[in-house]
Every structure is written in C-alpha cells, then in structure tokens.
Motif scaffolding. Structure first.
Motif, PDB file in Angstrom:
ATOM      1  N   ILE A  76      -7.954  40.008 -47.885  1.00 56.43           N
ATOM      2  CA  ILE A  76      -6.621  39.288 -47.907  1.00 56.43           C
ATOM      3  C   ILE A  76      -6.309  39.127 -46.505  1.00 56.43           C
ATOM      4  N   PHE A  77      -5.965  37.785 -45.804  1.00 55.04           N
ATOM      5  CA  PHE A  77      -5.350  37.770 -44.654  1.00 55.04           C
ATOM      6  C   PHE A  77      -4.041  37.283 -44.735  1.00 55.04           C
ATOM      7  N   VAL A  78      -2.833  37.880 -44.201  1.00 50.51           N
ATOM      8  CA  VAL A  78      -1.600  37.454 -44.444  1.00 50.51           C
ATOM      9  C   VAL A  78      -0.686  37.547 -43.098  1.00 50.51           C
ATOM     10  N   GLN A  79       0.248  36.621 -42.945  1.00 51.93           N
ATOM     11  CA  GLN A  79       1.109  36.971 -41.863  1.00 51.93           C
ATOM     12  C   GLN A  79       2.362  38.253 -41.929  1.00 51.93           C
ATOM     13  N   LEU A  80       2.907  38.517 -42.941  1.00 49.21           N
ATOM     14  CA  LEU A  80       3.519  39.539 -43.273  1.00 49.21           C
ATOM     15  C   LEU A  80       3.424  40.350 -44.509  1.00 49.21           C
ATOM     16  N   LEU A  81       3.047  41.528 -44.166  1.00 47.94           N
ATOM     17  CA  LEU A  81       2.960  42.466 -45.492  1.00 47.94           C
ATOM     18  C   LEU A  81       4.259  43.414 -45.446  1.00 47.94           C
ATOM     19  N   ILE A  82       4.479  43.690 -46.814  1.00 44.65           N
ATOM     20  CA  ILE A  82       5.738  44.198 -47.039  1.00 44.65           C
ATOM     21  C   ILE A  82       5.284  45.523 -48.067  1.00 44.65           C
ATOM     22  N   ILE A  83       5.606  46.629 -47.467  1.00 44.37           N
ATOM     23  CA  ILE A  83       4.833  47.848 -48.477  1.00 44.37           C
ATOM     24  C   ILE A  83       6.215  48.319 -49.090  1.00 44.37           C
ATOM     25  N   GLY A  84       6.324  48.278 -50.366  1.00 44.04           N
ATOM     26  CA  GLY A  84       7.456  48.438 -51.346  1.00 44.04           C
ATOM     27  C   GLY A  84       8.307  47.520 -51.788  1.00 44.04           C
ATOM     28  N   ALA A  85       8.425  47.555 -53.269  1.00 44.31           N
ATOM     29  CA  ALA A  85       9.101  46.404 -53.774  1.00 44.31           C
ATOM     30  C   ALA A  85      10.524  47.025 -54.302  1.00 44.31           C
TER      31      ALA A  85
END
Length: 427
Positions: free
Chosen positions: A6-15
């Motif tokens: 997966i390629f992504v601009q913004l990764l957020i760890i934790g929901a």
C-alpha cells in the motif's frame, strides 16, 4: 500468507480519539489516508467497543465523516511488526501488509500502570481501565461486589462504569490525602471549570458509595479467585469481602513505535512542538503518547496534528484549547504522581513478572533490567516487559526495557513471509 503493498500520503496509527480527530482534520486537505489499528473496532480505549457503544456525539460525527470518504482506508485488527524509514510492515489474520507512507501521525495511546502487591495475580484483580474495557466488551457485573482502589480521576470513572453495569461498589479507596484532593479540585475550578463540573457530576452519581482518602490496598486473597481485600485507611487496617478489585495507578504512554522511529522522548513521553511534530521529519504525534491528559487533549492534539501534517492553517482557537489541555495534563501529573511509599506494597515473594513467575526477591539481586532479564527471563513472556518493565522502573529505578523489532509479538508465518519477500531489509 498473502502479501499486499500500500502507498499512502498520510498514515495514522491508532483509531482512538486522537487518530479519528487527526483523520477528520486531514480529510479537509483531500489527501489519501490509511488508519491502522490493532483493535477490531475504532475508538481506542476511551471509546472502546465500536460505534454501537459510543455515547459521545463527537465520536459518531468524526467516524461518519471518515466512513463517507473514499479517501480513507481503515485497517482494523492489524498489528505492526516492523518499521524502517518510511515503510511499515503489519500483519492481519491472513496477510502481511507493507505500507509506504509520506507522512505519519502516531496516536498509539497509553496503557495502565499495574503495581505488584500480594495477591495482584489472583483472578478478579485487575486494572481499573481493564474493568471498564470488560464492561464495554459486554462482561456482566450484575450483583458483583467491587472495590476500586488506587489514585486519580480514573477511580471515579471506573466506579461509575461498574455501578451502571449492575455492580455493588463497596468502596473507592483513594491513596492521596484529602489535602491533595482539595488542592486538585481548587485548581480545576480555577483553570478547568467544565472539568470541575464533570468531577462533581461523577461524585453525585456515586453519592451512595463510600469514598475514602489516605486509603491503600495492602493485599488481596482468595481460593481460586478473589474473595477478600485488605486495605490501610489512615492508621487502621480493614478487610472487605469482594468479587472484583480494580486498581488504578495511572497510565504510561505506549512508546514502542516512537522509540523504533527514533522520535525524541522526554519524561517518558514523545516530545512534540506546538504543531504536534516530533523530532523526526514528517512524523507527528497526538494523544496520550505525548503525555496523559484525557480525551479533550487527545481530540485537540489529533486535530492540530491532522491540520499540520497536511499543511493547513491552525486556528488560534485550537491553540487556546491545546494550551488548556496541556495545563490539565500537568495538573494531573503533579496531583497524582505515585508515592514512593507504594513501593513497600511489593513483598519479596510477590510476583513482579507474572508471565515468567519472577518474584521481587529474585529481581532485587540484580542491578538493572538487562541483567535481570538475562538471568530470570523477566520480560520475556507474552507482554514483552510492558507490565513488569514499567513496574521495575517504579520499584527499582531501572531504565525502561530496550526495544527491538519485531515491535510486537508476530506470527512465525509473518516472519517467514518477511524473510522470503522484498522486505528482508526490515529485519
């Protein structure tokens, strides 16, 4: 196992609240986002149990915004295995994920501090946050006799949760003296009036429950499961028959990922600036990982991190709320820091590492965590030192256990896939 890249601009760890707030703010910039969380449902510990159990309208509003966007990919029940540069490796039940990110917001939250005392491993003894998590997961406390003990505002919240779940809360045992509690409440009135009203509301809802200051758990006992707890109240000792003992001695940030990413740490938390940026370029952090401050801090820090990571302007109103949240976090830290006297609760035969059955007497023979781990296997069980390592920091003044990858325990099939695939360099 299958592999996906997966390629992504913004990764957020934790929901949790911080992660949801960060995603909600970042969506305004139109960037592609991945939210990764090890729990099966969003909400973190504060909003645990998924949207069917949420009572906070803010959680519903942010989650609906996220669900309705085609720019967000949500990855629940996903455990991080390894990180390197701007690549993250994680596992799900049936596949290994490789995520390449441009920017990252770390919202890894916190965990409970559990202090060893005689009987703390007996079934029925747990953390106050653990009690709340069980109730949110559907556990029944109907008719159970519950004692809540420790220090801090979590005592009241846990007692209310237990009471609403049908438990009979016998006692709230606060370790701090009345003088310290009065100073804390007076500062709340001066600095955080809304939180002062919230505290009064909690007290009112628990008006029929005994609340005792200068009250400390000494031991728990029982055959097969908890039957009795012994406490010191002032100069007296009392014993209470109970079915559940929930202890709250505060929270500690989850720093495994921040440490692996080489983010600067200070006073046991991730160091961030006014934009929530860490010492590492393109990495921001928000919520309890930057210091314990509750849901309001998590929301505003997540919001600011989401704006900053996507080059959006940060309103002055948000900065004011951020400063208020930081002031409350400092007040919590100064008002409910652990007393040195609590170290005396742990006796020589008390198990400190419950995974490997290592007693305090065996640990006291060593000068540091590394030596104790090599000789006794402390910290080598399923929790990987997350419980006993924190306890040893408090009990003996040892440095935190040094971490290495895999970040969390991983399946052998995942490690085999890594070794055989293109991610060999992450080992």
């Amino acid at each position: 196992m299958t592999q996906q890249e997966i390629f992504v601009q913004l990764l957020i760890i934790g929901a949790g609240p911080a992660g949801l707030a960060a995603a909600s703010a970042a969506l305004q910039a139109g960037v592609r986002i991945v939210i990764l969380d090890e729990n099966p449902a969003p909400g973190g510990q504060i909003w645990r149990g998924g949207e069917m159990n949420w009572k906070d309208a803010r959680a519903h509003a942010m989650w609906q915004q996220i669900l309705s966007s085609q720019l967000v990919q949500y990855l629940p029940a996903t455990r991080i295995v390894a990180l390197q540069a701007q690549t993250l490796v994680a596992e799900q039940d049936d596949q290994v994920l490789t995520i390449h990110w441009e920017k990252l917001i770390l919202c890894s939250g916190a965990r409970e501090i559990l202090l060893p005392f005689p009987g703390w491993t007996i079934p029925g003894v747990m953390g106050a946050g653990g009690l709340q998590a069980l109730v949110k997961a559907g556990a029944s406390l109907q008719g159970k006799r519950v004692v809540i003990a420790g220090s801090g505002p979590l005592l009241l919240a846990a007692a209310q949760t237990a009471q609403q779940a049908g438990a009979r809360v016998l006692l709230i045992a606060e370790d701090q003296p009345w003088s310290a509690l009065c100073r804390f409440f007076w500062q709340l009135v001066r600095q955080q009036r809304a939180k002062a009203w919230q505290a009064l509301g909690l007290f009112w809802s628990l008006r029929y429950v005994r609340y005792r200051a200068c009250s400390t758990v000494l031991a728990a006992s029982g055959q097969q499961r908890l039957q009795q707890v012994r406490l010191r109240q002032g100069q007296q000792e009392i014993e209470l028959g109970c079915d559940v003992l929930a202890c709250a001695y505060g929270l500690t940030p989850n720093l495994e990922l921040a440490h692996t990413l080489k983010c600067a740490l200070t006073e046991g938390k991730v160091q961030v600036d006014a934009q929530q940026m860490t010492s590492v370029r393109n990495i921001w952090a928000a919520g309890e990982v930057t210091g314990i401050g509750g849901v309001e801090q998590a929301l505003i820090q997540g919001h600011i991190a989401g704006l900053a990571a996507t080059a959006q302007a940060i309103p002055e109103a948000a900065r004011r709320v951020q400063r208020q949240a930081l002031a409350f976090a400092r007040l919590l830290q100064t008002s409910f820091s652990l007393r040195a006297g609590l170290r005396a609760l742990c006796k020589p035969d008390t198990l400190v590492c419950r995974c490997e059955d290592v007693s305090a007497a065996r640990l006291q023979q060593h000068a540091d965590w590394r030596t104790a781990k090599l000789v006794t296997r402390a910290g080598m069980g399923p929790c990987q030192g997350r419980i006993c390592g924190t306890a040893c920091q408090f009990l003996y003044g040892w440095e935190a256990p040094q971490l290495r990858q895999p970040v969390f325990p991983a399946k052998t099939s995942t490690l085999a896939a890594l070794a055989a695939g293109s991610l060999k360099e992450t080992e």
